[in-house]
Write a protein that holds these residues in place. Structure first.
Motif, PDB file in Angstrom:
ATOM      1  N   VAL A 143       0.852  -1.185   0.000  1.00  0.00           N
ATOM      2  CA  VAL A 143       0.000   0.000   0.000  1.00  0.00           C
ATOM      3  C   VAL A 143       0.892   1.240   0.000  1.00  0.00           C
ATOM      4  O   VAL A 143       1.745   1.388   0.869  1.00  0.00           O
ATOM      5  CB  VAL A 143      -0.931   0.021   1.229  1.00  0.00           C
ATOM      6  CG1 VAL A 143      -1.843   1.248   1.192  1.00  0.00           C
ATOM      7  CG2 VAL A 143      -1.752  -1.267   1.302  1.00  0.00           C
ATOM      8  N   CYS A 147      -2.087   7.664   2.003  1.00  0.00           N
ATOM      9  CA  CYS A 147      -3.462   7.327   2.362  1.00  0.00           C
ATOM     10  C   CYS A 147      -3.828   8.002   3.683  1.00  0.00           C
ATOM     11  O   CYS A 147      -2.965   8.293   4.509  1.00  0.00           O
ATOM     12  CB  CYS A 147      -3.624   5.810   2.490  1.00  0.00           C
ATOM     13  SG  CYS A 147      -3.408   4.911   0.934  1.00  0.00           S
ATOM     14  N   VAL A 167      -7.496  -2.888   3.069  1.00  0.00           N
ATOM     15  CA  VAL A 167      -7.083  -1.524   2.708  1.00  0.00           C
ATOM     16  C   VAL A 167      -8.205  -0.519   2.920  1.00  0.00           C
ATOM     17  O   VAL A 167      -7.976   0.608   3.382  1.00  0.00           O
ATOM     18  CB  VAL A 167      -6.585  -1.478   1.251  1.00  0.00           C
ATOM     19  CG1 VAL A 167      -6.199  -0.057   0.859  1.00  0.00           C
ATOM     20  CG2 VAL A 167      -5.395  -2.421   1.063  1.00  0.00           C
ATOM     21  N   CYS A 175      -7.568   5.095  -0.931  1.00  0.00           N
ATOM     22  CA  CYS A 175      -6.398   4.242  -0.684  1.00  0.00           C
ATOM     23  C   CYS A 175      -6.487   2.939  -1.474  1.00  0.00           C
ATOM     24  O   CYS A 175      -5.472   2.433  -1.960  1.00  0.00           O
ATOM     25  CB  CYS A 175      -6.279   3.948   0.810  1.00  0.00           C
ATOM     26  SG  CYS A 175      -4.664   3.311   1.292  1.00  0.00           S
ATOM     27  N   VAL A 176      -7.690   2.390  -1.598  1.00  0.00           N
ATOM     28  CA  VAL A 176      -7.850   1.179  -2.418  1.00  0.00           C
ATOM     29  C   VAL A 176      -7.494   1.507  -3.865  1.00  0.00           C
ATOM     30  O   VAL A 176      -6.825   0.723  -4.545  1.00  0.00           O
ATOM     31  CB  VAL A 176      -9.289   0.637  -2.316  1.00  0.00           C
ATOM     32  CG1 VAL A 176      -9.423  -0.649  -3.146  1.00  0.00           C
ATOM     33  CG2 VAL A 176      -9.669   0.358  -0.864  1.00  0.00           C
ATOM     34  N   THR A 179      -3.755   1.793  -4.238  1.00  0.00           N
ATOM     35  CA  THR A 179      -3.117   0.483  -4.145  1.00  0.00           C
ATOM     36  C   THR A 179      -3.233  -0.279  -5.458  1.00  0.00           C
ATOM     37  O   THR A 179      -2.255  -0.876  -5.938  1.00  0.00           O
ATOM     38  CB  THR A 179      -3.751  -0.330  -3.000  1.00  0.00           C
ATOM     39  OG1 THR A 179      -3.563   0.363  -1.759  1.00  0.00           O
ATOM     40  CG2 THR A 179      -3.133  -1.715  -2.898  1.00  0.00           C
TER      41      THR A 179
END
Length: 435
Positions: A143, A147, A167, A175-176, A179
């Motif tokens: 990650v 974030c 996540v 953030c997802v 990633t």
């Protein structure tokens, strides 16, 4: 931390993170179906007045939006067809019980917010092909930094070797997206997050979806029991079909992904075959059912842009819509991407259509099975010119016709499973005796 190299074997999925607790039984159910339908549903091409009203009403129906932080890539882009490299949209299925009633466990006790479904839809720049990538929930990922914790508002450090389904809980939707962008190497300016109940309303809005079941499905966890044969599923039945894990394949999340692809491909065929694309009433009902249950990124709240995305999907050949399971192999307590994942990434980065290895489904125990009622067809073999039948020479007094070359295909190796929307495959059922 170090992990053993992933082995692409077909064992039941390893235990999810301890944070998941009892949620592991009821992992979320393949909610890409809602996002695909919601995007397709706003193709309101029959009458400008109806289209304008419906688009406005649909935008008002949507939940509060979320800012991804990368919307600047869309500045000055007049239409999605002008997005270099095509359209990338991430659909996140949260298994949060908040607002979903008590039919999926106690919302006060089962409070984890995990992205148990993460799917990336790529629409090619010329709209000739679509790829839908499913990322297994227990896949280890890194990650990136940047974030923000959705509860505290504080920035979180970059993470290494964490399961992708965790996540959402500590970094939220942006953030997802970050990633998956880092994992695949493509920019994702569109995203939506969904929960449980929307799929029931949506499946009813399309009049149900017919799926093929090869062997009986028996799953006490979701209450899904289906005999072998064809079934038209709507409402809660459709929801439970997409949620079932114990009742299909080898009982793993990988088997569930294949089962979801059976449903999604059937949905794509239905939308193209029954006049849905040209029926504003049907489209409006589908869109409203979906948007009422989705949290969209800021970039998707513009009705004109939504219509533009839908038009990009409208005429795509079903054989060019590929549902791909991101290739992984088993490691301690989860799965990790294999070397073949880079080929999937390259196809996305280069906006290249893919082709599956026919042996892929045969070699994996978790995949769906072929429809026994379908007779396989052989590809025609071009005749080789011989001395008796010489090849015709083009006329010298006429200019030779030139045609644009077909897009180069990315051939996927045998450990990359999936199917196209043109394929009618059957759910590989699993009885209680096998569990």
């Amino acid at each position: 931390m170090s992990r053993p190299s992933p082995q692409p074997t077909s064992h039941p999925d390893a235990a999810s993170s301890t944070r998941h607790g009892r949620l592991r039984r009821n992992g979320v159910w393949g909610t890409l179906m809602k996002a695909l339908a919601s995007v397709v549903a706003v193709v309101l091409t029959s009458g400008a007045a109806v289209a304008a009203y419906a688009a406005f009403d649909l935008a008002a129906t949507a939940k509060p939006t979320v800012t991804l932080g990368n919307e600047d890539v869309l500045e000055g882009v007049p239409d999605v067809g002008a997005i270099e490299g095509g359209v990338n949209l991430l659909v996140i299925g949260s298994d949060s019980r908040a607002g979903q009633g008590t039919g999926f466990g106690d919302p006060d006790e089962e409070t984890a917010v995990l992205n148990d479904v993460t799917m990336l839809m790529h629409i090619s720049e010329d709209h000739s092909h679509v790829e839908v990538i499913s990322f297994p929930r227990d896949m280890f990922v890194d990650v990136p930094a940047g974030c923000t914790d959705p509860e505290s508002g504080e920035e979180v450090w970059e993470q290494y070797d964490v399961k992708i389904n965790s996540v959402l809980s500590y970094g939220g939707v942006p953030c997802v997206v970050k990633t998956v962008e880092q994992l695949t190497g493509v920019t994702i300016p569109f995203a939506g997050v969904v929960q449980f109940m929307g799929v029931a309303g949506l499946s009813e809005a399309v009049g149900g979806v017919e799926v093929c079941v090869a062997e009986p499905i028996e799953d006490e966890y979701t209450g899904m029991f289906l005999d072998a044969g064809n079934h038209t599923l709507a409402g809660i039945d459709a929801l439970q079909f997409l949620r079932t894990r114990h009742g299909v394949g080898d009982g793993s999340d990988l088997g569930r992904i294949s089962n979801q692809q059976v449903f999604l491909s059937a949905l794509a065929r239905k939308l193209q075959s029954d006049g849905t694309y040209t029926d504003p009433v049907k489209l409006y009902g589908i869109a409203k059912a979906a948007l009422a249950n989705m949290q969209l990124s800021d970039s998707l709240t513009d009705p004109t842009r939504m219509v533009s995305i839908a038009k990009a999907l409208k005429d795509t050949d079903l054989s060019k819509i590929a549902f791909i399971q991101y290739p992984t192999g088993y490691v301690d307590a989860g799965v990790a991407p294999t070397e073949s994942a880079e080929l999937v990434n390259l196809a996305l980065q280069n906006d290249t259509p893919v082709s599956f290895d026919p042996a892929a489904a045969e070699d994996a125990t978790f995949t769906s099975s072929g429809d026994p009622n379908t007779t396989p067809t052989e590809e025609p073999v071009a005749e080789t010119p011989t001395e008796e039948t010489p090849a015709e020479e083009p006329a010298t007094d006429a200019p030779a016709e030139t045609t644009a070359p077909e897009p180069t295909q990315q051939a996927l190796p045998s450990d990359v499973t999936g199917q196209t929307a043109a394929e009618t495959r059957c759910s590989a059922g699993r009885t209680l005796a096998d569990q």
